[in-house]
Motif scaffolding. Sequence first.
Motif, short mmCIF file in Angstrom:
data_model
loop_
_atom_site.label_atom_id
_atom_site.label_comp_id
_atom_site.label_asym_id
_atom_site.label_seq_id
_atom_site.Cartn_x
_atom_site.Cartn_y
_atom_site.Cartn_z
N LEU A 58 18.00 55.86 30.58
CA LEU A 58 18.32 56.64 29.39
C LEU A 58 19.69 57.30 29.53
N ALA A 59 19.98 57.86 30.70
CA ALA A 59 21.29 58.48 30.94
C ALA A 59 22.39 57.45 30.78
N TRP A 60 22.14 56.23 31.25
CA TRP A 60 23.12 55.14 31.10
C TRP A 60 23.32 54.79 29.63
N LYS A 61 22.22 54.74 28.89
CA LYS A 61 22.30 54.44 27.46
C LYS A 61 23.10 55.51 26.72
N LEU A 62 22.95 56.77 27.15
CA LEU A 62 23.68 57.87 26.51
C LEU A 62 25.07 58.05 27.10
N SER A 109 12.38 47.71 30.55
CA SER A 109 12.65 46.27 30.53
C SER A 109 14.14 45.97 30.68
N VAL A 110 14.99 46.95 30.37
CA VAL A 110 16.44 46.74 30.51
C VAL A 110 16.78 46.41 31.96
N LEU A 111 16.00 46.96 32.90
CA LEU A 111 16.24 46.70 34.32
C LEU A 111 15.92 45.26 34.70
N SER A 145 22.46 43.92 32.99
CA SER A 145 22.24 45.35 32.77
C SER A 145 21.91 46.05 34.08
N PHE A 146 21.13 45.37 34.93
CA PHE A 146 20.77 45.97 36.21
C PHE A 146 22.02 46.30 37.03
N ILE A 148 23.83 49.26 35.48
CA ILE A 148 23.13 50.51 35.73
C ILE A 148 23.29 50.92 37.19
N TYR A 149 23.26 49.92 38.09
CA TYR A 149 23.43 50.21 39.52
C TYR A 149 24.81 50.80 39.79
N ARG A 150 25.83 50.22 39.15
CA ARG A 150 27.20 50.72 39.31
C ARG A 150 27.31 52.12 38.69
N TYR A 151 26.69 52.28 37.53
CA TYR A 151 26.71 53.59 36.85
C TYR A 151 26.03 54.65 37.71
N ALA A 152 24.95 54.26 38.38
CA ALA A 152 24.19 55.22 39.18
C ALA A 152 25.06 55.80 40.29
#
Length: 249
Positions: free
Chosen positions: A137-141, A177-179, A184-185, A188-192
């Motif tokens: 959700l944080a990634w989406k926002l 399911s995005v994961l 996308s994974f 998100i991993y890079r964003y994390a």
Amino acid sequence: MHSDAADFQLNSHLSTLASIHKIYHTLNRLNLTEDVSPDTHSAGTAASPCMSVAMPPRKKRRPTAGDDLFVKKSRHDSMYRKQEASRIKSEDVFSSKRCLEWFYEYAGCEDVVGPEGMEKFCEDIGVEPENVVMLVLAWKLDAQSMGYFTLQEWLKGMSDLCDSTEKLRNSLDYLRSVLNESTSFKLIYRYAFDFARQSKYKVMNKDQWCNVLEFSRTINLDLSNYDEDGAWPVLLDEFVEWYKDRQMS
């Protein structure tokens, strides 16, 4: 206090490593591209001999009072169905006003949802703050600070998702399911990493973060093939020790 902060720091990141490791192996185990074969039942039937006989034209029947009532009732039902469909459609359409009111339920008088508001937000949607769905959700926002959602981030990100607590609860499976999408994974991993390094608890550097992904690619979920004498970073040695102790307790 310094020792407590260090313990919190380490346990927090070790928990994150456990989640990442489990997610990666779940992706490999799941097969979400099942082929669904269409029904092969034959829809056609042999034509009846009676159907080939030409029927004589019917005479037009004059409408009766009962027909008029039926027509009026049909028109009324049609109008009701259109109004009901319009009402349902309007509820499904994203509302900026509704989304704004939703934001201030958790932000109060501020233009940012902080830790207290975030705790209530997680409680309302039924997930723990450390649940991986919150990272998605944080990634989406495109949230820039851990544990905070600004008004701009909220309105921009939620416009592609929903505008109420109930709708977000119904979207949690989608967020998970995005994961399952490899592209996308990775994003998100890079964003994390960029997201987490803004925290005051800076344990992992980028090399270690990349090692975590390699670790998850090569080490079994139960860590049975982990070589303690291998060239893994000390952080991963600590993670393995922490994970095994946790499994035995």
